[in-house]
Enzyme design. Structure first.
Site, short mmCIF file in Angstrom:
data_model
loop_
_atom_site.label_atom_id
_atom_site.label_comp_id
_atom_site.label_asym_id
_atom_site.label_seq_id
_atom_site.Cartn_x
_atom_site.Cartn_y
_atom_site.Cartn_z
CG HIS A 49 -1.79 1.19 1.35
ND1 HIS A 49 -3.13 1.16 1.03
CD2 HIS A 49 -1.53 2.46 1.77
CE1 HIS A 49 -3.64 2.36 1.23
NE2 HIS A 49 -2.69 3.16 1.69
CD GLU A 50 1.83 3.94 3.57
OE1 GLU A 50 2.31 4.94 2.99
OE2 GLU A 50 0.73 3.95 4.13
CG HIS A 69 0.37 5.97 -1.04
ND1 HIS A 69 -0.77 6.31 -1.73
CD2 HIS A 69 -0.06 5.49 0.17
CE1 HIS A 69 -1.84 6.05 -0.99
NE2 HIS A 69 -1.43 5.54 0.16
#
Length: 230
Positions: A24-25, A28
Protein backbone atom coordinates in the site's frame (compact mmCIF):
# COMPACT_ATOMS: atom_id res chain seq x y z
CA UNK A 1 -13.73 -27.01 9.17
CA UNK A 2 -12.93 -26.69 12.87
CA UNK A 3 -11.52 -23.57 14.51
CA UNK A 4 -7.85 -22.65 14.39
CA UNK A 5 -5.32 -22.48 17.20
CA UNK A 6 -3.62 -19.21 18.12
CA UNK A 7 -0.41 -20.23 16.31
CA UNK A 8 -2.36 -21.22 13.20
CA UNK A 9 -4.26 -17.93 13.15
CA UNK A 10 -1.08 -15.91 13.54
CA UNK A 11 0.55 -17.96 10.77
CA UNK A 12 -2.18 -17.16 8.25
CA UNK A 13 -2.58 -13.49 9.22
CA UNK A 14 0.95 -12.15 9.67
CA UNK A 15 2.25 -12.42 6.10
CA UNK A 16 -0.88 -10.98 4.42
CA UNK A 17 -0.90 -8.13 6.94
CA UNK A 18 2.74 -7.22 6.31
CA UNK A 19 2.29 -7.28 2.54
CA UNK A 20 -0.99 -5.34 2.69
CA UNK A 21 0.49 -2.33 4.47
CA UNK A 22 3.90 -2.54 2.76
CA UNK A 23 2.62 -2.66 -0.82
CA UNK A 24 0.00 0.00 0.00
CA UNK A 25 2.70 2.50 1.01
CA UNK A 26 5.10 1.49 -1.77
CA UNK A 27 2.29 2.13 -4.28
CA UNK A 28 1.92 5.71 -3.03
CA UNK A 29 5.64 6.27 -3.58
CA UNK A 30 5.61 4.59 -6.99
CA UNK A 31 2.73 6.75 -8.21
CA UNK A 32 4.32 9.93 -6.81
CA UNK A 33 7.52 9.08 -8.70
CA UNK A 34 5.61 8.63 -11.95
CA UNK A 35 3.91 11.99 -11.44
CA UNK A 36 7.13 13.90 -10.79
CA UNK A 37 8.06 13.58 -7.11
CA UNK A 38 11.04 11.34 -6.29
CA UNK A 39 11.10 12.04 -2.54
CA UNK A 40 9.97 8.53 -1.60
CA UNK A 41 12.39 6.94 -4.04
CA UNK A 42 15.35 8.92 -2.68
CA UNK A 43 14.45 7.75 0.84
CA UNK A 44 14.25 4.13 -0.27
CA UNK A 45 10.50 3.87 0.23
CA UNK A 46 9.54 2.68 -3.26
CA UNK A 47 10.32 -0.89 -2.29
CA UNK A 48 8.57 -4.07 -1.18
CA UNK A 49 11.08 -4.50 1.66
CA UNK A 50 8.80 -4.35 4.73
CA UNK A 51 11.62 -3.13 6.97
CA UNK A 52 11.58 0.19 5.12
CA UNK A 53 7.90 0.71 5.92
CA UNK A 54 7.52 -0.70 9.43
CA UNK A 55 6.09 1.59 12.08
CA UNK A 56 6.71 0.13 15.58
CA UNK A 57 3.24 1.12 16.74
CA UNK A 58 1.11 0.73 13.61
CA UNK A 59 2.84 -2.32 12.15
CA UNK A 60 3.57 -4.29 15.32
CA UNK A 61 1.80 -3.14 18.49
CA UNK A 62 -1.59 -2.21 17.01
CA UNK A 63 -1.98 -5.38 14.89
CA UNK A 64 -1.11 -7.59 17.87
CA UNK A 65 -3.42 -5.64 20.16
CA UNK A 66 -6.23 -5.68 17.61
CA UNK A 67 -5.80 -9.40 17.13
CA UNK A 68 -5.89 -10.16 20.86
CA UNK A 69 -8.99 -7.99 21.33
CA UNK A 70 -10.94 -8.80 18.17
CA UNK A 71 -9.29 -11.82 16.53
CA UNK A 72 -8.54 -9.72 13.44
CA UNK A 73 -5.33 -7.91 12.56
CA UNK A 74 -5.35 -4.26 11.58
CA UNK A 75 -2.57 -1.70 11.35
CA UNK A 76 -0.60 0.73 9.23
CA UNK A 77 2.92 1.47 8.04
CA UNK A 78 4.97 4.68 8.08
CA UNK A 79 3.36 7.10 5.62
CA UNK A 80 5.37 7.57 2.43
CA UNK A 81 6.66 11.16 2.21
CA UNK A 82 5.37 13.08 -0.81
CA UNK A 83 6.34 16.63 -1.73
CA UNK A 84 3.14 17.80 -3.39
CA UNK A 85 4.94 20.80 -4.93
CA UNK A 86 7.05 18.46 -7.06
CA UNK A 87 4.03 16.88 -8.73
CA UNK A 88 3.28 18.08 -12.24
CA UNK A 89 -0.31 18.99 -11.38
CA UNK A 90 -0.26 19.01 -7.55
CA UNK A 91 -3.98 19.16 -6.82
CA UNK A 92 -4.99 16.54 -9.38
CA UNK A 93 -1.98 14.32 -8.77
CA UNK A 94 -2.61 14.30 -5.01
CA UNK A 95 -5.77 12.33 -5.70
CA UNK A 96 -3.97 9.89 -8.02
CA UNK A 97 -1.20 9.28 -5.46
CA UNK A 98 -3.85 8.67 -2.81
CA UNK A 99 -5.79 6.21 -4.98
CA UNK A 100 -2.65 4.16 -5.66
CA UNK A 101 -2.73 2.73 -2.12
CA UNK A 102 -6.30 1.35 -2.17
CA UNK A 103 -5.71 0.27 -5.77
CA UNK A 104 -2.75 -1.82 -4.61
CA UNK A 105 -4.92 -3.38 -1.91
CA UNK A 106 -7.53 -4.33 -4.52
CA UNK A 107 -4.84 -5.93 -6.69
CA UNK A 108 -3.49 -7.86 -3.69
CA UNK A 109 -7.01 -9.02 -2.78
CA UNK A 110 -7.26 -10.44 -6.31
CA UNK A 111 -3.91 -12.23 -5.95
CA UNK A 112 -4.89 -13.72 -2.58
CA UNK A 113 -8.25 -14.80 -4.04
CA UNK A 114 -6.37 -16.68 -6.76
CA UNK A 115 -4.41 -18.40 -3.99
CA UNK A 116 -7.69 -19.53 -2.43
CA UNK A 117 -8.71 -20.93 -5.80
CA UNK A 118 -5.36 -22.69 -6.23
CA UNK A 119 -5.62 -24.14 -2.73
CA UNK A 120 -9.09 -25.50 -3.46
CA UNK A 121 -7.85 -27.16 -6.65
CA UNK A 122 -4.99 -28.86 -4.80
CA UNK A 123 -7.15 -30.24 -1.96
CA UNK A 124 -7.81 -33.59 -3.61
CA UNK A 125 -4.15 -34.58 -3.86
CA UNK A 126 -2.32 -32.20 -1.50
CA UNK A 127 -4.64 -31.40 1.41
CA UNK A 128 -1.64 -30.55 3.64
CA UNK A 129 -0.84 -27.71 1.22
CA UNK A 130 -4.29 -26.79 -0.03
CA UNK A 131 -5.84 -25.98 3.35
CA UNK A 132 -3.09 -23.54 4.49
CA UNK A 133 -3.13 -21.85 1.06
CA UNK A 134 -6.89 -21.40 1.24
CA UNK A 135 -6.89 -20.02 4.79
CA UNK A 136 -3.99 -17.62 4.20
CA UNK A 137 -5.60 -16.55 0.95
CA UNK A 138 -8.88 -15.79 2.73
CA UNK A 139 -7.01 -13.78 5.37
CA UNK A 140 -5.24 -11.87 2.58
CA UNK A 141 -8.50 -11.11 0.79
CA UNK A 142 -10.19 -9.91 3.98
CA UNK A 143 -7.30 -7.75 5.20
CA UNK A 144 -6.85 -6.04 1.85
CA UNK A 145 -10.58 -5.52 1.33
CA UNK A 146 -10.87 -3.91 4.77
CA UNK A 147 -7.80 -1.70 4.29
CA UNK A 148 -9.04 -0.60 0.87
CA UNK A 149 -12.49 0.25 2.18
CA UNK A 150 -11.10 2.04 5.24
CA UNK A 151 -8.65 4.13 3.23
CA UNK A 152 -11.38 5.15 0.79
CA UNK A 153 -13.35 6.81 3.59
CA UNK A 154 -13.62 10.53 2.66
CA UNK A 155 -11.92 11.68 5.85
CA UNK A 156 -8.49 13.34 5.81
CA UNK A 157 -5.76 12.15 6.27
CA UNK A 158 -7.14 8.89 4.83
CA UNK A 159 -6.65 8.37 1.10
CA UNK A 160 -10.30 9.04 0.42
CA UNK A 161 -9.93 12.42 2.10
CA UNK A 162 -7.02 13.26 -0.21
CA UNK A 163 -9.15 12.33 -3.21
CA UNK A 164 -12.01 14.56 -2.04
CA UNK A 165 -9.56 17.43 -1.52
CA UNK A 166 -8.23 17.02 -5.07
CA UNK A 167 -11.75 17.18 -6.51
CA UNK A 168 -13.05 20.20 -4.58
CA UNK A 169 -12.68 23.81 -5.78
CA UNK A 170 -9.73 25.57 -4.06
CA UNK A 171 -11.77 27.45 -1.44
CA UNK A 172 -13.84 24.43 -0.43
CA UNK A 173 -10.73 22.24 -0.49
CA UNK A 174 -8.99 24.50 2.04
CA UNK A 175 -12.01 24.38 4.35
CA UNK A 176 -12.20 20.59 4.00
CA UNK A 177 -8.48 20.21 4.77
CA UNK A 178 -9.05 21.59 8.27
CA UNK A 179 -10.68 18.27 9.16
CA UNK A 180 -7.28 16.56 8.96
CA UNK A 181 -6.36 17.60 12.50
CA UNK A 182 -9.40 15.68 13.77
CA UNK A 183 -9.48 12.86 11.20
CA UNK A 184 -8.07 10.08 13.35
CA UNK A 185 -10.34 11.04 16.27
CA UNK A 186 -13.33 10.91 13.93
CA UNK A 187 -12.32 7.43 12.76
CA UNK A 188 -11.84 6.23 16.36
CA UNK A 189 -15.24 7.55 17.39
CA UNK A 190 -16.82 5.84 14.39
CA UNK A 191 -15.02 2.62 15.31
CA UNK A 192 -16.15 2.66 18.95
CA UNK A 193 -19.76 3.48 18.08
CA UNK A 194 -19.98 0.84 15.36
CA UNK A 195 -20.60 3.38 12.61
CA UNK A 196 -17.30 2.53 10.92
CA UNK A 197 -18.14 -1.14 10.56
CA UNK A 198 -21.65 -0.28 9.35
CA UNK A 199 -20.15 1.84 6.55
CA UNK A 200 -17.20 -0.40 5.68
CA UNK A 201 -18.69 -3.88 5.52
CA UNK A 202 -20.96 -3.28 2.48
CA UNK A 203 -17.91 -2.21 0.41
CA UNK A 204 -15.84 -5.07 1.86
CA UNK A 205 -18.60 -7.51 0.94
CA UNK A 206 -18.93 -6.08 -2.57
CA UNK A 207 -15.17 -6.29 -3.09
CA UNK A 208 -15.12 -9.95 -2.04
CA UNK A 209 -18.12 -10.70 -4.24
CA UNK A 210 -16.37 -9.58 -7.45
CA UNK A 211 -13.24 -11.65 -6.76
CA UNK A 212 -12.55 -15.24 -7.90
CA UNK A 213 -13.63 -17.96 -5.45
CA UNK A 214 -15.85 -15.42 -3.67
CA UNK A 215 -18.27 -18.08 -2.37
CA UNK A 216 -15.42 -20.08 -0.85
CA UNK A 217 -13.87 -16.94 0.67
CA UNK A 218 -17.22 -16.02 2.23
CA UNK A 219 -17.61 -19.52 3.68
CA UNK A 220 -14.14 -19.52 5.24
CA UNK A 221 -14.15 -16.02 6.75
CA UNK A 222 -15.98 -17.26 9.91
CA UNK A 223 -13.28 -19.95 10.29
CA UNK A 224 -10.38 -17.49 10.34
CA UNK A 225 -12.26 -15.01 12.55
CA UNK A 226 -13.55 -17.54 15.08
CA UNK A 227 -11.97 -17.47 18.58
CA UNK A 228 -8.71 -19.39 18.70
CA UNK A 229 -9.02 -22.85 20.20
CA UNK A 230 -6.62 -23.88 22.94
Amino acid sequence: MEGLSLIQKLAIFVLPMIFAITVHEAAHGWMAKRLGDKTAEMLGRVTLNPIKHIDPVGTILVPLGAYLLTGFMFGWAKPVPVNWNNLRQPKRDMGLVALAGPGANLLMALIWAMMVYAGALSLQHFEWLGVPLMLMGVAGVLINAVLMALNLMPIPPLDGGRVVYSLLPPKQAQIFSRLEAYGLFIVLIMLVTGVLGFLLWPLVGLTIKILPASDLVTQLIPVILSPARS
